[in-house]
Design an enzyme around this catalytic site. Structure first.
Site, short mmCIF file in Angstrom:
data_model
loop_
_atom_site.label_atom_id
_atom_site.label_comp_id
_atom_site.label_asym_id
_atom_site.label_seq_id
_atom_site.Cartn_x
_atom_site.Cartn_y
_atom_site.Cartn_z
N GLY A 32 0.81 -1.21 0.00
CA GLY A 32 0.00 0.00 0.00
C GLY A 32 0.84 1.27 0.00
N GLN A 38 -7.89 -0.23 3.38
CA GLN A 38 -8.78 -0.79 4.40
C GLN A 38 -10.12 -1.23 3.81
OE1 GLN A 38 -8.20 -1.42 7.67
NE2 GLN A 38 -6.13 -0.61 7.64
N CYS A 61 2.02 2.85 13.41
CA CYS A 61 3.10 3.70 12.93
C CYS A 61 3.40 4.81 13.93
CB CYS A 61 2.71 4.34 11.61
SG CYS A 61 1.87 3.20 10.53
C1 LIG Z 1 -1.79 -0.47 6.07
C2 LIG Z 1 -2.14 0.74 5.31
C3 LIG Z 1 -1.27 1.29 4.35
C4 LIG Z 1 0.11 0.74 4.12
O1 LIG Z 1 0.10 -0.48 3.42
P1 LIG Z 1 1.44 -1.38 3.44
O2 LIG Z 1 1.11 -2.50 2.53
O3 LIG Z 1 1.62 -1.78 4.87
O4 LIG Z 1 2.54 -0.52 2.94
C5 LIG Z 1 -1.68 2.39 3.65
N1 LIG Z 1 -2.88 2.94 3.85
C6 LIG Z 1 -3.76 2.45 4.75
C7 LIG Z 1 -5.10 3.09 4.91
C8 LIG Z 1 -3.41 1.35 5.52
O5 LIG Z 1 -4.27 0.88 6.42
#
Ligand SMILES: *Cc1c(COP(=O)(O)O)cnc(C)c1O
Length: 399
Positions: free
Chosen positions: A72, A181, A326
């Site tokens: 993400g 999400q 985070c």
């Molecule tokens: C977890 C998350 C991300 C990051 O995704 P990764 O695959 O961990 O890099 C970005 N945006 C939202 C809304 C998330 O919940």
């Protein structure tokens, strides 16, 4: 009796057995490089293309609009930087986002601000939602991109994406949404919802970590983020994470095929958890109860620290979160809770419990048995609670 209840599925999810089985052959048997011409390479290539079709089908997109990434965060970075640099060539250097985005979006736009882009942050109202009319007002001649998340990772609120998309389309501005999400939890249709760019990741839907994708509407130009070989039609270099991509495809197939049934079951559990926990004195639900991810519960308990609550829950086998993973390690309360207008003191007492289809009614029973006495005990030790009681303060009300 002690149980183990994993209720932090918004942070990550366990890889499901079916997904794991789908992935396994691609580590040691079908290990070929998808770019190689001999048969183990071709088999790997076939698997990657099959996953691409599945991801596309789940979003009502075309396979050639799906580009695999490392997750993400990379998808968000690529969509935002890639679109911003491209639009800047035409003098468009204004970006609109919201105050409660994931850091993968917020830190990316902050880095663009340092490079001379101007950023507008839309307010998030006390219900955890942005207002389409405020987006309409914020769009300027030089607006390059609007990036607003589909569903918030902390408070689970689902934004009016279709309306936001329609505004962007009418005003001819690119619309990106971080749907990490939302994917697998709510039905998504990039056509009907006028989405130009959409980020997703596998590990939030029982797939593996380190595999995700960016949907890029046909004709939308993006500067490359990762340069190198000609993989992903020359737009995202690097040997494909074959097993990860296969896992993403398998996870998406499972999530998208049963979306309504799962959402119905999950939201029942969610609502029972909210109802039960709301019986605790001075407990508050954060975010709209209706426009909400089926598995998300986020509450504040006055007079206590979310961190202490987490530790006590952990001792009883319950995994939850306070703020986002985070930000833990810093003492600032979550930017999301501050964005919806909570004062620091209240925001500090937050707890997020996020359920998935691997949770059961017994898990909810167990949480509701364990949580109230823990809140009670923490309050007995809390100087803040003592103050609230001795001043006879009225319960906090969100404006
Ligand atoms: C977890 C998350 C991300 C990051 O995704 P990764 O695959 O961990 O890099 C970005 N945006 C939202 C809304 C998330 O919940």
């Amino acid at each position: 009796m002690a149980r183990f209840v994993y209720a932090d599925n918004a942070a990550t999810t366990p890889v499901s057995e079916k997904v794991l089985q789908a992935m396994l052959p691609y580590f040691s048997q079908q290990y070929g490089n998808p770019s190689s011409l001999y048969s183990v390479g071709r088999e790997a290539k076939k698997a990657v293309e099959q996953a691409r079709e599945t991801v596309a089908r789940c979003l009502n997109a075309q396979p050639n609009e799906i580009f695999f990434t490392s997750g993400g965060s990379e998808a968000d970075n690529w969509a935002i930087k890639g679109a911003a640099y491209e639009q800047a060539k035409r003098g468009k250097k204004h970006i609109i986002t919201s105050k409660f985005e994931h850091h993968a979006v917020l830190h990316t736009v902050e880095s663009l601000a340092k490079q001379g882009f101007s950023i507008t942050y839309l307010d998030v109202h006390s219900d955890g939602l942005v207002r389409p009319e405020e987006l309409e007002q914020a769009i300027r001649e030089d607006t390059a991109l609007v990036t607003i998340m589909y569903a918030n990772n902390e408070i689970g609120t689902i934004q009016p994406v279709e309306e936001l998309g329609a505004i962007c389309k009418r005003r001819r501005v690119l619309f990106h949404t971080d749907a990490v999400q939302a994917v697998g939890n709510v039905p998504i249709d990039v056509e009907a919802q006028h989405i130009d760019l959409l980020s997703l990741t596998a590990h939030k839907l029982h797939g593996p970590k380190g595999a995700g994708a960016l949907y890029v509407r046909r004709g939308v130009k993006l500067q490359n983020l990762v340069e190198g070989g000609a993989q992903e039609r020359g737009r995202r270099a690097g040997t494909e994470n074959t097993a990860g991509i296969v896992g993403l495809g398998a996870a998406m197939a499972m999530a998208c095929d049963s979306i309504e049934q799962r959402a119905a079951r999950l939201s029942k559990m969610r609502d029972r958890l909210i109802e039960g926990a709301s019986k605790i004195d001075r407990a508050h639900l954060n975010g709209d109860p209706i426009h909400r991810l089926p598995g998300n519960v986020n509450m504040c308990f006055e007079g206590i620290e979310g961190e202490s609550l987490l530790l006590m829950l952990d001792l009883k086998g319950i995994c939850g979160s306070s703020g986002s993973a985070c930000t833990s390690g810093s003492l600032d309360p979550s930017h999301v809770l501050l964005a919806i207008g909570l004062p620091h003191e209240i925001a500090h007492g937050s707890l997020r419990l996020s359920l998935s289809d691997q949770n059961s009614d017994e898990d909810v029973d167990y949480i509701l048995e364990i949580l109230p006495p823990i809140v009670e005990r923490l309050r007995q030790m809390s100087p803040l609670w003592e103050k609230i009681v001795s001043e006879n303060r009225p319960p906090y009300r969100l404006k």
